[in-house]
Design a protein around this motif. Structure first.
Motif, PDB file in Angstrom:
ATOM      1  N   ALA A  61      37.434  35.536  30.994  1.00 48.24           N
ATOM      2  CA  ALA A  61      38.841  35.002  30.773  1.00 48.24           C
ATOM      3  C   ALA A  61      39.005  34.743  29.515  1.00 48.24           C
ATOM      4  O   ALA A  61      40.118  35.324  28.870  1.00 48.24           O
ATOM      5  N   THR A  62      38.425  33.822  28.964  1.00 43.87           N
ATOM      6  CA  THR A  62      38.537  33.604  27.518  1.00 43.87           C
ATOM      7  C   THR A  62      38.727  34.728  26.510  1.00 43.87           C
ATOM      8  O   THR A  62      39.685  34.873  25.592  1.00 43.87           O
ATOM      9  N   ARG A  63      38.019  35.422  26.710  1.00 44.46           N
ATOM     10  CA  ARG A  63      37.395  36.687  25.731  1.00 44.46           C
ATOM     11  C   ARG A  63      38.865  37.314  26.029  1.00 44.46           C
ATOM     12  O   ARG A  63      39.566  38.112  24.995  1.00 44.46           O
ATOM     13  N   LEU A  64      39.421  37.763  27.195  1.00 45.83           N
ATOM     14  CA  LEU A  64      40.393  38.714  27.455  1.00 45.83           C
ATOM     15  C   LEU A  64      41.739  38.274  26.927  1.00 45.83           C
ATOM     16  O   LEU A  64      42.493  38.823  26.568  1.00 45.83           O
ATOM     17  N   ALA A  65      41.837  36.807  26.906  1.00 42.27           N
ATOM     18  CA  ALA A  65      42.936  36.160  26.377  1.00 42.27           C
ATOM     19  C   ALA A  65      43.172  36.273  24.986  1.00 42.27           C
ATOM     20  O   ALA A  65      44.150  36.608  24.308  1.00 42.27           O
TER      21      ALA A  65
END
Lengths: 549, 549
Positions: free
Chosen positions: B12-16
């Motif tokens: 999720a952090t990476r996709l953000a």
């Protein structure tokens, strides 16, 4: 072209016939038209596969096929992983099918043997799962595939839920060989959680009248793990996991391996093995693995299928299991078999009979059980080229200068629960081969592939044996008070013990008195639920069993 | 959980971070933002896979990664099938990556050896393809997968065209382990011919500025097949295909196996073998197979990948190849490797060096080539349990009462084109192992897995050898005027010849004078086009080669 004629009429002709049955309403077919649909797309002599492995079953489609008119559908050649349901045999009894290629027939093994002996069923071969999929792509491609999924949309896209299992492989084998794919689903919806099988590969969708059958086969109630299982599990950890530093492995099912899983956070941790062994599993999501996962023992698990009741726990531990962005597991039996074969350094399994050379078999008189996946994982992949400390160590012990070895461990009590000895001079598999007309006996794991045999008496390390005589001596040394074991003097066993070929519990620093259920990280199903933070929801039959415990 | 920390920040952090780069425009990312996208989703230390096998390449994404800022992306661990492009090594030279696990490095093998010796690249292991996929599922799961397809729609659904190859396996390994999947595509369209990879498994789609790189590696121009190849092919048919009745098989690439394919409708048909051998292939769609297919020799072919120019022919012969309802091939390298391992009775390949025990290797000084798929198919699958006449016959010849054997045939001229002897007392693989720090020499096929060695001098049947000395004598007998062959007296060879262990052309009823190109069913690329009914469209470089011939 010879192959065209052999395959019956083409796909377009069959689909045109089916359109009349389904009323041209797209891919959706009403369940009451299921048998008529199958009669329109299947032709006599066709190879047909029914999805059915050891977990989920395309049971409604199996029943629909068994109801077909034998005057219209006959001489079918069934190619399927597992014979689990009475309807799987009914197609033979009713004269719809007469040939069978399969991998496992646990629940129907006795009936199957009867039907073979009276000529109703002609078996092509018993396979491992991976081998059967391979043949579906090469010389046993299905003309019609009857598969099963949780949900479909109107375009035929399928969501399998966590029990993806064989579905992608079977669908691919049929859809890309001019075959026709029919899916039984629990519901038809507008939006799927995710797509597991693209609708382009699926010709018909039949909503089943009730949810498909599925069995929680990989749940072992810790309450049923006995002290002998604990002792054998301690020996496995001390004699194999620890010295070989086994990080990547596959467990068979059974109480002995369940005991190992439940000893990881206790006995194995006490021996300082956390982070050093059992990091990567190829395994269904066994509930008995929960305590080890919660203790941080396990990095990840790749799965053949799923296990009922584990859904919410899997979503919580998405970093450990193959979980998609939708939050549910996608298992894959074909890829997991590949992973078990090529990316594991150890297989631990159980068997019913072992002979003097270590050949083992689950075949017994009057039963044709089959193999499942054990033979595929219970041998070193000769095409393996990467090394690991475990693999190199095993190869060196075996005296191989060119390559390593996979550890193949058989855990078996000297007697089966029914009192029959597990060690025998001659496997029943030989008699079965003659009576069923097999060219070779159905041996599950060949003796020269086995590296360790563990009984409640001790461990035989066959890697260190240099002659067939030594192997036999080592096996007799751990066979306890069976006739097989009593044929040998204690002196012979002691000689091997001094050379480290035979190890008794005391040789491994294990005090047999400590081998009790108290060592288990969970002693009941309720303990597993607690360890999961309340996320594991055991199926009803295990909840009642806990209440009894 | 230990594994969470090891895997870097979560998806999720990476996709953000990625959303800021891609401008929140859904899954589509402009090619000029490709490097920025990779810098946002990859973190130092990550395992990253770039799709690139021996045919198609995610070349634009490879270039985009090689352009990344080494201050942001470093210490990456590359896990990929093939090192084919300069950009695959540039990521190491630029300090972006430092560890490598792979399967094949044909075009970059010399450069790779240099980078290993100067410490720029640390190799984990050289794998077979199937083994590498297995590890991607278990202990080498990619955090980010850079894949390639023909077309995508805006939801990220992918159509791979006939070169499906590794894409499904790599995408599944990453998408179901919390990884991020980025696909390079040739075009974005509204409706796909079919879905090969569901969009739910794909996070980003980058339209490449030009079509992805792909090589016609499996095209052999019949004009280049020499008389020696014809002679060896005749011996293979007469000494192996015919007596063992080999129906299910896999061919390596090379002029010797191309010659076999081109002799099926002529020499093999004259020997009455039509319908009795070579019915089922696991093979890319070799153009040299066209005459045999048109002659009705071949029932079907299951494919690892495809071959450029064969598209229309494949659509016409949909009954022979794994073609979908859309009319195009879907290949699958992982499943084809499984099929080659478990559903074939013979593997025929070539090598560069063979030692006195029949161990063979393509490793030579200063080159780290890798294995590809040969080791996986060049051995009997010990988990195989179904029999076939071929397999049983080979097992009986080897004196095995319990199981059959796969035929593993090595075809090699006594000297390589550069004059180096193919038979050596010691493989270069041993030196390579020391210099590259491998625990074991990179042997392609182990001697005890090889059943037949065929040279232009004759055939050595190693199944009939009962001792290491006999194997060695048999190999020296077919090694011609190499030093290896000259170390042995003619008498020793004659002894084995009388026992059928060594066979000369005359022993097989072959008149060497008839072994000429005249026997080939097609002698030029144009002949193949004609045989295909004008449907085979050879790539430009083969059309010009034909013009010269």
């Amino acid at each position: 072209m010879s192959n065209t004629s052999r395959q019956g009429t083409d796909r377009a002709t069959r689909l045109a016939r089916a359109a009349k049955v389904s009323g041209n309403s797209g891919k959706l077919v009403s369940p009451d038209r299921a048998t008529a649909l199958l009669e329109s797309i299947i032709e006599p002599g066709d190879r047909v596969t029914i999805e059915g492995d050891n977990q989920k079953q395309a049971d409604f489609l199996a029943k629909a096929l068994a109801k077909a008119d034998p005057a219209r559908l006959h001489d079918l050649h069934m190619v399927q992983s597992v014979l689990a349901l009475p309807d799987h045999l009914a197609v033979f009894e009713r004269g719809i099918a007469n040939r069978l290629d399969f991998a496992f027939a646990g629940p129907q093994s006795r009936k199957l043997a009867e039907l073979v002996s009276n000529g109703t069923v002609k078996i092509g071969a018993i396979h491992t799962y991976l081998e059967l999929y391979a043949r579906m792509l090469v010389d046993l491609s299905p003309r019609v595939a009857l598969i099963v999924a949780d949900k479909a949309d109107r375009d035929g896209n399928l969501y399998t839920g966590p029990n993806t299992e064989d579905t992608p492989t079977i669908a691919e084998a049929a859809a890309f060989r001019g075959g026709i794919v029919v899916a039984q689903v629990n519901e038809v919806v507008d939006g799927l959680p995710r797509v597991d099988i693209p609708g382009d590969w699926v010709d018909f969708v039949v909503p089943g009248p009730k949810p498909y059958a599925i069995e929680p086969l990989f749940t072992r109630d810790p309450a049923k793990v006995r002290d002998e299982n604990v002792l054998m599990a301690m020996m496995a950890i001390a004699a194999v996991y620890e010295p070989y530093q086994v990080r990547r492995l596959n467990h068979g099912i059974g109480y002995a391996t369940a005991a190992i899983e439940l000893l990881l956070p206790t006995f194995a941790a006490q021996r300082g093995l956390k982070g050093k062994v059992a990091n990567h599993f190829v395994l269904n999501p066994h509930p008995t693995l929960i305590p080890a996962i919660e203790a941080g023992f396990v990095d990840n698990v790749y799965c053949f299928g799923s296990e009922l009741g584990m859904e919410q726990y899997l979503a919580k531990r998405a970093g450990v299991f193959p979980v998609g962005a939708d939050g549910s597991l996608r298992s894959n039996r074909a890829l997991a078999q590949v992973a078990g074969q090529y990316a594991c350094d150890m297989f631990v399994g159980a068997t019913l009979q072992i002979d003097p050379q270590g050949n083992s078999s689950t075949a017994t008189k009057g039963r044709i059980t089959g193999f499942g996946g054990a033979p595929n994982m219970g041998a070193d992949a000769r095409g393996r080229r990467h090394d690991s400390p475990t693999w190199l160590c095993a190869g060196e012990e075996a005296g191989d200068a060119l390559r390593g070895r996979k550890l193949v461990v058989q855990m078996v009590q000297t007697h089966q629960p029914n009192g029959a000895p597990s060690f025998v001079e001659r496997l029943d598999a030989y008699d079965l081969a003659s009576s069923a007309g097999f060219a070779r006996p159905p041996i599950m794991i060949y003796g020269d592939d086995v590296t360790h045999v563990i009984t409640e008496k001790g461990v035989a390390n066959l890697l260190r044996c240099r002659t067939p005589q030594e192997r036999e001596t080592a096996l007799r040394a751990v066979a306890g008070d069976t006739e097989f074991g009593q044929r040998q003097s204690t002196d012979a066993s002691e000689g091997l013990r001094r050379r480290g070929i035979v190890m008794l519990p005391s040789d491994l620093g294990i005090d047999v008195k400590t081998a009790t259920r108290d060592l288990l990280a969970a002693r009941t199903i309720d303990d597993l639920v607690t360890a999961s933070g309340g996320l594991y929801a055991p199926p009803a039959k295990f909840r009642s069993s806990t209440a009894q415990a």
